[in-house]
Design a protein around this motif. Structure first.
Motif, mmCIF file in Angstrom:
data_model
loop_
_atom_site.group_PDB
_atom_site.id
_atom_site.type_symbol
_atom_site.label_atom_id
_atom_site.label_comp_id
_atom_site.label_asym_id
_atom_site.label_seq_id
_atom_site.Cartn_x
_atom_site.Cartn_y
_atom_site.Cartn_z
ATOM 1 N N UNK A 46 -11.540 0.467 -8.424
ATOM 2 C CA UNK A 46 -10.499 -0.547 -8.530
ATOM 3 C C UNK A 46 -10.562 -1.286 -9.872
ATOM 4 N N UNK A 47 -9.418 -1.428 -10.492
ATOM 5 C CA UNK A 47 -9.330 -2.232 -11.702
ATOM 6 C C UNK A 47 -9.514 -1.482 -12.996
ATOM 7 N N UNK A 48 -10.040 -0.271 -12.945
ATOM 8 C CA UNK A 48 -10.264 0.455 -14.196
ATOM 9 C C UNK A 48 -9.706 1.866 -14.136
ATOM 10 N N UNK A 91 -15.805 0.222 1.671
ATOM 11 C CA UNK A 91 -15.895 1.251 2.713
ATOM 12 C C UNK A 91 -16.327 2.603 2.146
ATOM 13 N N UNK A 92 -16.265 2.767 0.815
ATOM 14 C CA UNK A 92 -16.702 4.036 0.222
ATOM 15 C C UNK A 92 -18.208 4.238 0.387
ATOM 16 N N UNK A 93 -18.925 3.165 0.735
ATOM 17 C CA UNK A 93 -20.362 3.272 0.950
ATOM 18 C C UNK A 93 -20.707 3.588 2.407
ATOM 19 N N UNK A 94 -19.685 3.810 3.213
ATOM 20 C CA UNK A 94 -19.877 4.120 4.623
ATOM 21 C C UNK A 94 -19.933 5.628 4.832
ATOM 22 N N UNK A 117 -5.937 0.602 2.306
ATOM 23 C CA UNK A 117 -5.877 -0.554 1.420
ATOM 24 C C UNK A 117 -6.693 -0.417 0.154
ATOM 25 N N UNK A 118 -7.252 0.772 -0.087
ATOM 26 C CA UNK A 118 -8.112 0.960 -1.260
ATOM 27 C C UNK A 118 -7.829 2.316 -1.913
#
Length: 145
Positions: A46-48, A91-94, A117-118
């Motif tokens: 996110x953001x980059x 949630x990517x760490x799940x 949402x991501x």
């Protein structure tokens, strides 16, 4: 039997200095005694999104570790590092997210359930997975071209 198991998981570092173009996106790479690869790669979260310039001050990148067979199938995958938005991109760490990549190949790795949402986090993660496949092809072929 324990010696056989340990021998099968012995890993040797791959000298990344022989692959200078990988330096921006590959954290580390190893080859196992059985000829598989373990690669840690970066993806823009996110953001980059939109480039390979990571923001070191905020840590806005995702680092994944993927074990990939020489013929390009993911054996295992996990998130090594992320600084994504809590409750969304985090949630990517799940395991319920990164576990979806197990068994995937370059042809179907993007057929996973995105993080609701991501979108940028999901895309960044898939970018890192794609780089893992690229690494295996490069290491198997011996060049970056």
């Amino acid at each position: 039997e324990a010696v056989a198991i340990i021998s099968a998981t012995t890993m040797e570092d791959i000298d990344l200095s022989a692959y200078p173009d990988l330096a921006k996106t590959v954290v580390s790479a190893k080859i196992t005694a059985s000829g598989n690869f373990v690669v840690e790669t970066k993806g823009a979260g996110y953001g980059i999104k939109g480039g390979n310039e990571y923001h070191p001050a905020s840590g806005e990148y995702i680092v994944i570790r993927a074990s990939v067979t020489a013929d390009g199938r993911i054996i295992d995958c996990l998130t090594e590092f992320e600084e994504e938005t809590d409750g969304f991109g985090s949630a990517c760490a799940s395991e319920s997210f990164y576990g979806q990549f197990v068994g995937k190949t370059e042809e179907n790795y993007d057929e996973i359930d995105a993080i609701s949402g991501a979108t940028l986090t999901t895309d960044g993660y898939k970018e890192a997975i794609s780089r893992s496949f690229d690494c295996v092809k490069i290491f198997e072929g011996g060049s970056e071209n």
